[in-house]
Design an enzyme around this catalytic site. Structure first.
Site, PDB file in Angstrom:
ATOM      1  N   THR A  98       0.862  -1.184   0.000  1.00 24.12           N
ATOM      2  CA  THR A  98       0.000   0.000   0.000  1.00 24.12           C
ATOM      3  C   THR A  98       0.893   1.227   0.000  1.00 24.12           C
ATOM      4  OG1 THR A  98      -1.780  -1.135   1.183  1.00 24.12           O
ATOM      5  CG2 THR A  98      -1.790   1.274   1.235  1.00 24.12           C
ATOM      6  N   LYS A 173      -7.705   1.474  -2.522  1.00 23.46           N
ATOM      7  CA  LYS A 173      -7.199   1.045  -1.204  1.00 23.46           C
ATOM      8  C   LYS A 173      -7.248   2.202  -0.217  1.00 23.46           C
ATOM      9  CE  LYS A 173      -5.321  -1.383   2.065  1.00 23.46           C
ATOM     10  NZ  LYS A 173      -4.089  -2.168   2.035  1.00 23.46           N
ATOM     11  N   LYS A 241       0.676   4.718   8.514  1.00 23.90           N
ATOM     12  CA  LYS A 241       1.315   4.930   7.214  1.00 23.90           C
ATOM     13  C   LYS A 241       0.265   5.097   6.129  1.00 23.90           C
ATOM     14  CE  LYS A 241       2.277   1.616   4.699  1.00 23.90           C
ATOM     15  NZ  LYS A 241       1.687   0.871   3.538  1.00 23.90           N
TER      16      LYS A 241
END
Length: 300
Positions: A98, A173, A241
């Site tokens: 990701t 995502k 993150k």
């Protein structure tokens, strides 16, 4: 028809199970990981060890990366000993990490100069989804390349969606992580409200997980919180993150995301309390402090 040779980089909580499923499906899989012990473990269930990403590429037609953050992806793909240093023209890189959509597009452009197709294919479903091969995989890139790699993706996931051109998988995502963060906050607030009002938490979960307010977080993390299980299926560190990527992209789009920003700040408080490596459900610790209430069982 002979099966394509697979390279796999990143044998963490998710990657380990994912790579194992590919091996069990009968593919030749060459692996590399920064931690050598994880590579050694993979050889026990049939993978072949490599000494560098470059060496992985030399032995592979389709290469999969699932590593921590954008700099890690750049290093294993573009570094001196990276995949592009050993990849042959016509091969494919599937980045299942990701990272930011912008970075994905930049790396794909670099890969194209080597005749290599890069597709972004981030996943959701957590460690359980990886173990059970039930991940949802959101793919960005050319439709015809997706059809080439689909059999490999099907060994790891149950839902494989073509979201659009390169970078679109990462954008979807990011949407998923917005929802994860806000569902997480809803879950801990509901638990705090029930506990402070004197309602049995397990009965509250039994009702709400079946109702309109139900969510994956409520069904999967709620019972773990009630038991005091804050171990990571997905760690605070990686959720932070991901939310950083979301908020950076939102800034580029001039889009205010008030709820997402609030969740990120509350998770920063979890980090300040030493919970960086805990599961994201440890957001409950902050709610306990804010509400002056005990929700999770205390260890003696």
């Amino acid at each position: 028809m002979e099966k394509e040779r697979i390279g796999f980089i990143g044998l963490g909580i998710m990657g380990r199970s994912m790579a194992k499923h590919i091996v069990e499906a009968g593919y030749s899989v060459t692996v590399w990981n920064r931690t050598a012990s994880k590579v050694e473990e993979a050889t026990h269930w049939g993978a072949v060890a490599a000494n560098s990403p470059k060496e992985v590429a030399e032995q592979s037609d389709i290469m999969i990366t699932i590593v921590g953050d954008t700099p890690d992806v750049r290093e294993v793909i573009e570094g001196e000993q990276g995949l592009l240093a050993g990849a042959k023209s016509g091969s494919v890189i599937l980045d299942m990490s990701t990272i930011s959509p912008d970075a994905t597009r930049e790396i794909a452009e670099r890969a194209s100069q080597f005749g290599v197709e890069l597709m972004d294919a981030p996943v959701t479903g957590g460690d359980i989804g990886a173990q059970n091969a039930t991940l949802s995989i959101m793919v960005g890139g050319k439709a015809e390349v997706l059809e080439r790699v689909r059999p490999i993706l099907e060994t790891m996931g149950k839902s494989i969606i073509h979201c659009g051109p390169v970078g679109a998988g990462q954008t979807v995502k990011a949407c998923n992580q917005i929802l994860c963060g806000l569902n997480l906050l809803g879950m801990v607030e509901a638990l705090a409200f029930a506990k402070k009002a004197g309602v049995d938490l397990e009965k509250m979960l039994q009702v709400t997980t079946q109702g309109a307010g139900g969510s994956w977080a409520l069904a999967n993390y709620g019972p773990r919180v009630v038991k005091g299980d804050l171990d990571p299926g997905f760690s605070v560190k990686f959720q932070q993150k991901d939310l950083r990527i979301v908020l950076q992209e939102a800034e580029r789009l001039d889009l205010p995301l008030l709820g997402t920003a609030t969740v990120q700040q509350l998770l920063r408080s979890v980090q300040a309390l030493g919970g960086n490596e805990d599961g994201t459900q440890s957001l409950i610790r902050v709610m306990e402090q804010l509400g002056n209430i005990d929700i999770t069982p205390k260890k003696s």
